[in-house]
Every structure is written in structure tokens, then in C-alpha cells.
Design a protein around this motif. Sequence first.
Motif, short mmCIF file in Angstrom:
data_model
loop_
_atom_site.label_atom_id
_atom_site.label_comp_id
_atom_site.label_asym_id
_atom_site.label_seq_id
_atom_site.Cartn_x
_atom_site.Cartn_y
_atom_site.Cartn_z
N THR A 272 0.83 -1.21 0.00
CA THR A 272 0.00 0.00 0.00
C THR A 272 0.85 1.26 0.00
O THR A 272 0.68 2.15 -0.84
CB THR A 272 -0.92 0.01 1.22
OG1 THR A 272 -1.78 -1.13 1.17
CG2 THR A 272 -1.75 1.28 1.27
N PHE A 273 1.81 1.33 0.93
CA PHE A 273 2.64 2.53 1.01
C PHE A 273 3.56 2.65 -0.20
O PHE A 273 3.88 3.76 -0.64
CB PHE A 273 3.46 2.50 2.31
CG PHE A 273 2.63 2.77 3.53
CD1 PHE A 273 2.05 4.01 3.74
CD2 PHE A 273 2.41 1.78 4.47
CE1 PHE A 273 1.27 4.27 4.86
CE2 PHE A 273 1.64 2.02 5.60
CZ PHE A 273 1.06 3.27 5.79
N MET B 47 1.31 4.13 -2.96
CA MET B 47 1.04 5.54 -2.69
C MET B 47 2.26 6.40 -3.00
O MET B 47 2.14 7.51 -3.52
CB MET B 47 0.62 5.72 -1.23
CG MET B 47 -0.75 5.14 -0.90
SD MET B 47 -1.06 5.09 0.87
CE MET B 47 -0.81 6.81 1.34
N SER C 254 -5.20 5.22 -0.03
CA SER C 254 -5.01 5.36 1.42
C SER C 254 -6.31 5.14 2.18
O SER C 254 -6.35 4.37 3.15
CB SER C 254 -4.44 6.75 1.73
OG SER C 254 -4.15 6.87 3.10
N LEU D 241 -2.65 5.80 7.50
CA LEU D 241 -3.37 5.85 6.22
C LEU D 241 -4.45 6.93 6.23
O LEU D 241 -4.64 7.63 5.23
CB LEU D 241 -3.98 4.49 5.91
CG LEU D 241 -3.00 3.39 5.52
CD1 LEU D 241 -3.68 2.04 5.51
CD2 LEU D 241 -2.38 3.68 4.16
N GLY E 144 -4.28 10.06 3.76
CA GLY E 144 -5.40 10.30 2.85
C GLY E 144 -5.93 11.71 2.97
O GLY E 144 -6.25 12.36 1.96
#
Length: 311
Positions: free
Chosen positions: A134-135, A138, A165, A198, A202
Motif C-alpha cells: 500500500t505505502f 502511494m 489510502s 493511512l 489520505g
Amino acid sequence: MSALALSVLLSLISAVAYAAAAIVQERVAAATPDSTYLRQGAWWASVALNGLGALLHVVALACGPLTLVQPLGALTIVFALPMAAVFVRRKAGAAAWRGAVMATAGLAGLLALTTDADADSVGGGQRLLLAAATFGGMTVLFLASRAVHGPVVRSVLLAAAAGVSFGMASVFTKLVAEDWDAGLQLTEVPSLLAIAVLAAAGLLLSQASYRGAGLAAPLATVTVINPVVAATVGLTLFGEEFRYGTAGLVFALASGVVAAGGLILLTTERLGAASRRSRTAERKTLPGIPAPGQSAESTDAGQRLTPPALR
């Protein structure tokens, strides 16, 4: 009131809170220079609205299935367009309305085809890999936004990172909610930290995405990508699947195309509006070129009657 009905009600109120926060954030971003918005009371009001929306979303996730709560989040864009027209006198064009309807309908159709099955257990190692992926995603989107110069493309990339996020924050929230009955253990601390990071990321990414591109395109991007990311994780990691087998898969792909078409319409409408505003500003600043609705004669007369120091 049943748990299912309560989750629907909380999701609707959450969507209204998120839409209001987005409108306030856009106004603050347009009116203040970089970093000084932290001193604006309106920005902190938007933070409070986002916090309220997030809290209601968490409770809704605890009460209802992910496949119900996430599609209802798409109502944020449906509420935001009329709210912006009423409260800040910003009317969206017909293309924006069509795009909003298409994006919402396509997304709702896509996620409505996901079965409401019990989520599979996800261990600590899988959660760590999920957080790393995920990171990493992003970071790629953020770096790409820094490399482009077009404000709308930059806005969409930042909004996409914000959508990832928020979507993954909902996934980790659902994981924690699934373990709630057994009581929170120390093993849940990494998941709770991931949710906090997150959610904050976001918020900051969505705030940055509103600068220079208006409300519709970034909000549509966040609204579409958020539940799509959550549903993708549900399908691949939680063992969920589409209803009706192959036919369900075909309908899901068609719904995804409709949602993408709505996003394209929204982005195109914002590009056209930005171009029109730019041309109007140039006409107003160049001498001898009348603004829309003003004749060349009245422009010349105005220049003759205006003192040199005030021209």
C-alpha cells in the motif's frame, strides 16, 4: 433498528460529512497559499467533518459488510455536487453530472456483485505485506504527481493516492473489527497504527489534490478508487467472489467501464472549465481585448477614462 439498517444510515450521514469537508477544503486551498491553511479555522472545521465521517464509517463497518458500506461511500460525490451549488454557488456542468451518475452507478454495480461471505482470516505476515504494498503504491503515485505539470493530472494522481489510502484504511479497519469479538490484543497494534497513518495520509493527499483543479475530478477519483481498492483486497485476500459466476464477472467488468467513463467525463469537464477561466482571465488583463459580454468600444472608452496610475 437492525444492524444492517443502522450501517446504511451511518454510511449516508458519513457521506454527507465527507462531502461537506471536501467543499470546505477546496475553498481553503483556493484562498490560501501553501501551508498557511493550518492557521485557518475553516480548514480545522473540515478536519472535524472528516473525523466525523471517518468515525461513522468505522461504526458502519462494524455493523455491516464491507461490500455494503464501501459502495454507499460513493454517495459522497452525489451529495457534493448539489451541496457545492447551494453553499458556494458553484454549478457543475451537464458533463459533470453525467460523469457523477455514471461513476456512482458503475461503482455500485461493481461492488453489488460481490458476495457477502465471511472474511477469511488474515495473519500478521500478510498484513505486513499488505501495508508495504500500500505505502509503496502511494509513494509511486505521489512521485508521479510531482513529475507532471498539468494541474488536473497532478490532482488526479494525488487523489488516486488518497483513494488508495482511504480504501486500505477501511480494509485494516474491517480486519480489526473482525477481531473485536475476541478482544483487542497487542498483535492489533500494527493494524491500528496503519489505520492512523493511512487516514492522516489520505487527508493530506486529498487536501493537496483540490489545489488548482476544483472539486469534481479529485473527488470522483477518490470516490471511485477507494471502494475499488477495498473490493479488490476483499476478492484476492479475504476470499470473496463475484455473484453469478462468469456472468457476474462480465457484469462487474462492464460496471468498471461505466465507472471509468464517468471519471473521464468529470476530468474532461474540469479541464474545459479551467481552460475557459484561463481565456477569460487573459482577456481581462490584456489591453484592448474585451472580456466576454463587453464590446471593444466600451473597453477603449474605459481605458480613455481611466487615469494612467490606475490602469
